[in-house]
Design an enzyme around this catalytic site. Structure first.
Site, short mmCIF file in Angstrom:
data_model
loop_
_atom_site.label_atom_id
_atom_site.label_comp_id
_atom_site.label_asym_id
_atom_site.label_seq_id
_atom_site.Cartn_x
_atom_site.Cartn_y
_atom_site.Cartn_z
N ALA A 205 23.76 12.43 0.98
CA ALA A 205 24.07 12.89 -0.38
C ALA A 205 23.77 11.81 -1.40
CB ALA A 205 25.54 13.33 -0.46
N GLY A 206 22.54 11.32 -1.39
CA GLY A 206 22.09 10.36 -2.39
C GLY A 206 21.34 11.08 -3.50
N SER A 207 20.39 10.39 -4.13
CA SER A 207 19.69 10.97 -5.27
C SER A 207 19.01 12.30 -4.91
CB SER A 207 18.62 10.01 -5.80
OG SER A 207 19.17 8.74 -6.00
N ARG B 140 33.77 8.34 3.22
CA ARG B 140 32.96 8.97 2.17
C ARG B 140 33.47 10.39 1.89
NH1 ARG B 140 30.95 6.74 -1.50
NH2 ARG B 140 29.01 7.89 -1.74
N ALA C 247 14.63 11.05 -9.23
CA ALA C 247 16.07 11.17 -9.46
C ALA C 247 16.74 9.85 -9.14
CB ALA C 247 16.65 12.27 -8.57
N ARG D 290 20.95 7.87 -9.05
CA ARG D 290 22.41 8.06 -9.16
C ARG D 290 22.92 7.20 -10.30
NH1 ARG D 290 24.55 7.04 -3.06
NH2 ARG D 290 22.62 5.92 -2.63
N LYS E 83 -0.33 9.50 -0.25
CA LYS E 83 0.75 8.90 -1.06
C LYS E 83 1.07 7.50 -0.52
CE LYS E 83 5.10 9.99 -3.26
NZ LYS E 83 6.47 10.33 -2.90
N ASN F 18 0.85 4.13 -2.66
CA ASN F 18 2.05 3.29 -2.68
C ASN F 18 1.74 1.87 -2.21
OD1 ASN F 18 4.97 3.73 -3.03
ND2 ASN F 18 4.45 5.75 -2.23
N GLU G 76 11.50 0.35 1.62
CA GLU G 76 10.98 1.18 2.71
C GLU G 76 9.63 0.63 3.18
OE1 GLU G 76 12.88 5.54 2.20
OE2 GLU G 76 11.51 5.06 0.59
P1 NAP Z 1 19.50 7.32 -1.73
O1 NAP Z 1 19.88 7.68 -3.12
O2 NAP Z 1 19.74 5.94 -1.25
O3 NAP Z 1 20.24 8.35 -0.76
C1 NAP Z 1 20.26 8.23 0.62
C2 NAP Z 1 21.58 8.77 1.11
O4 NAP Z 1 21.60 8.81 2.54
C3 NAP Z 1 22.79 7.91 0.69
O5 NAP Z 1 23.72 8.74 0.01
C4 NAP Z 1 23.37 7.44 2.01
O6 NAP Z 1 24.76 7.42 2.07
C5 NAP Z 1 22.92 8.55 2.94
N1 NAP Z 1 22.97 8.17 4.36
C6 NAP Z 1 22.41 7.12 4.98
N2 NAP Z 1 22.71 7.13 6.29
C7 NAP Z 1 23.50 8.22 6.49
C8 NAP Z 1 24.14 8.78 7.63
N3 NAP Z 1 24.05 8.21 8.83
N4 NAP Z 1 24.86 9.90 7.48
C9 NAP Z 1 24.98 10.50 6.27
N5 NAP Z 1 24.40 10.02 5.14
C10 NAP Z 1 23.66 8.89 5.26
O7 NAP Z 1 17.96 7.63 -1.46
P2 NAP Z 1 17.00 8.63 -2.27
O8 NAP Z 1 16.51 7.96 -3.50
O9 NAP Z 1 17.62 9.98 -2.37
O10 NAP Z 1 15.76 8.68 -1.27
C11 NAP Z 1 15.75 9.47 -0.08
C12 NAP Z 1 14.29 9.56 0.39
O11 NAP Z 1 13.56 10.32 -0.58
C13 NAP Z 1 13.59 8.20 0.48
O12 NAP Z 1 12.71 8.16 1.57
C14 NAP Z 1 12.82 8.09 -0.84
O13 NAP Z 1 11.67 7.28 -0.77
C15 NAP Z 1 12.43 9.56 -1.03
N6 NAP Z 1 12.17 9.91 -2.44
C16 NAP Z 1 13.07 9.56 -3.41
C17 NAP Z 1 12.78 9.91 -4.74
C18 NAP Z 1 13.75 9.56 -5.84
O14 NAP Z 1 13.37 9.70 -7.03
N7 NAP Z 1 14.96 9.13 -5.58
C19 NAP Z 1 11.61 10.59 -5.05
C20 NAP Z 1 10.72 10.94 -4.03
C21 NAP Z 1 11.02 10.58 -2.72
P3 NAP Z 1 25.68 6.39 1.23
O15 NAP Z 1 25.71 6.96 -0.16
O16 NAP Z 1 26.98 6.52 1.93
O17 NAP Z 1 25.02 5.06 1.34
#
Ligand code: NAP
Length: 321
Positions: free
Chosen positions: A26-28, A53, A147, A149, A200, A204, A280
């Site tokens: 439940a991240g971004s 959590r 996105a 947080r 991509k 990157n 990453e």
């Molecule tokens: P993020 O905000 O760091 O969210 C990741 C989430 O995963 C965190 O909430 C984390 O929990 C949770 N998590 C990790 N291990 C876990 C487990 N064992 N059980 C349950 N939850 C767990 O990351 P994000 O930005 O959303 O990115 C996710 C992926 O999407 C990445 O590969 C990124 O490159 C890709 N992406 C992101 C974007 C963007 O704009 N953000 C755009 C395109 C692609 P905690 O909160 O407890 O740490």
């Protein structure tokens, strides 16, 4: 929109009962998907890391989606990985380096014929997850949405974009794509998702590490054209060698176009490093270098870049994997 104003049966609700969208991470991105699916009245359940959590979430019991001036609250259900409830459809939105371990925790809950949608950037984590759950169908996704947080259980929809989904085993498009349509998630079924992910990854790899090493916005790389061109030439040759010729077409031109179009932005890797977060790298530049090494294909500039970046991360106390 306040909770009380959430329509019970919005006009665009699907006619038949839908499968629950379990969202692991439940991240971004997880919150961005969860809130939009919930807005379309689709059943969504978050799988949170652990009981701490879950208790933190229970104190709030809602996610907030911020789009421009507008903020909407969505009371979405949540559970821990240990919950004893079967999972038919799982969206994995952990970082690439967490995905395999996170899926391992819930693998025993997957129903026969379960589907996983893997939203990780780069390559390598998807294959590791798929190997964990050989009986499930794994759909790979590549997204240009943005996105972040701005607090616990709050997500800012920072950049509209598009999500491509595809089956690396070339199975048919799933029925539930219509639910993405209802949710306003711009998407397309991609017959060659690996090509898209490679492309991509290559862009990157040519841009993000240099923005970290030169400590600049993407536009700052306009002063390093030659370095970008050299990396793109090596990446193109590697892509062709890996059977990904389509992903190599006009790579340098595209890299320069991205640099110009996003000149004011800091790359995700630059943001991670400046905020002291793990990158990453292993699933981007690291994956390209490993692919080259496994095929005994020389990529001296990429290897050199990988070494410089690893050293840079080490000096800042950040993991280089
Ligand atoms: P993020 O905000 O760091 O969210 C990741 C989430 O995963 C965190 O909430 C984390 O929990 C949770 N998590 C990790 N291990 C876990 C487990 N064992 N059980 C349950 N939850 C767990 O990351 P994000 O930005 O959303 O990115 C996710 C992926 O999407 C990445 O590969 C990124 O490159 C890709 N992406 C992101 C974007 C963007 O704009 N953000 C755009 C395109 C692609 P905690 O909160 O407890 O740490």
């Amino acid at each position: 929109m306040p909770d009380s104003a959430i329509p019970q049966n919005p006009p665009n609700a699907p006619a038949r009962a839908s499968t629950t969208w379990h969202i692991l991470g439940a991240g971004s991105m997880g919150m961005l998907w969860a809130t939009r699916l919930a807005r379309a009245d689709l059943p969504v359940t978050l799988i949170l890391r652990n009981d701490d959590r879950l208790q933190a979430y229970k104190a709030v019991q809602k996610l907030t989606l911020i789009e421009g001036e507008d903020s909407q609250h969505w009371p979405i259900s949540a559970q821990t990985p240990e919950t004893d409830e079967p999972i038919q459809r799982l969206l994995v939105t952990c970082k690439a380096y967490d995905a395999e371990q996170a899926v391992k925790q819930i693998a025993g809950r997957l129903s026969p014929g379960a589907e996983l949608i893997l939203l990780q950037n780069g390559l390598g984590s998807q294959q590791a997850v798929a190997a964990q759950v050989p009986h499930a169908r794994c759909i790979f996704a590549s997204s240009t949405e943005g996105a972040y947080r701005d607090g616990d259980w709050r997500v800012v929809f920072a950049g509209r974009g598009h999500t491509w989904l595809g089956d690396p085993r070339h199975g048919p498009a799933p029925q539930w794509l219509e639910e993405l349509q209802l949710s306003g998630i711009a998407h397309e079924w991609s017959p060659n998702i690996l090509s898209r992910l490679w492309r991509k990854l290559a862009l990157n790899s040519a841009i993000n590490p240099l923005t970290v090493l030169h400590d600049c916005r993407n536009g700052g790389l306009q002063a390093h054209d030659a370095e970008v061109n050299t990396l793109c030439a090596e990446l193109s040759a590697l892509l062709e060698h890996c059977g990904q010729a389509e992903a190599a077409i006009d790579l340098a031109t595209e890299a320069h176009r991205v640099i110009q179009a996003t000149a004011n932005n800091y790359s995700s890797m630059h943001q991670d490093v400046s905020q002291g977060r793990r990158t990453e790298i292993s699933y981007l530049l690291g994956y390209a270098c490993t692919a080259a090494r496994n095929r005994q294909f020389a990529v001296p500039c990429l290897q050199g870049l990988h070494q410089r970046l690893s050293e840079h991360l080490r000096q800042r106390g950040l993991p280089c994997n």
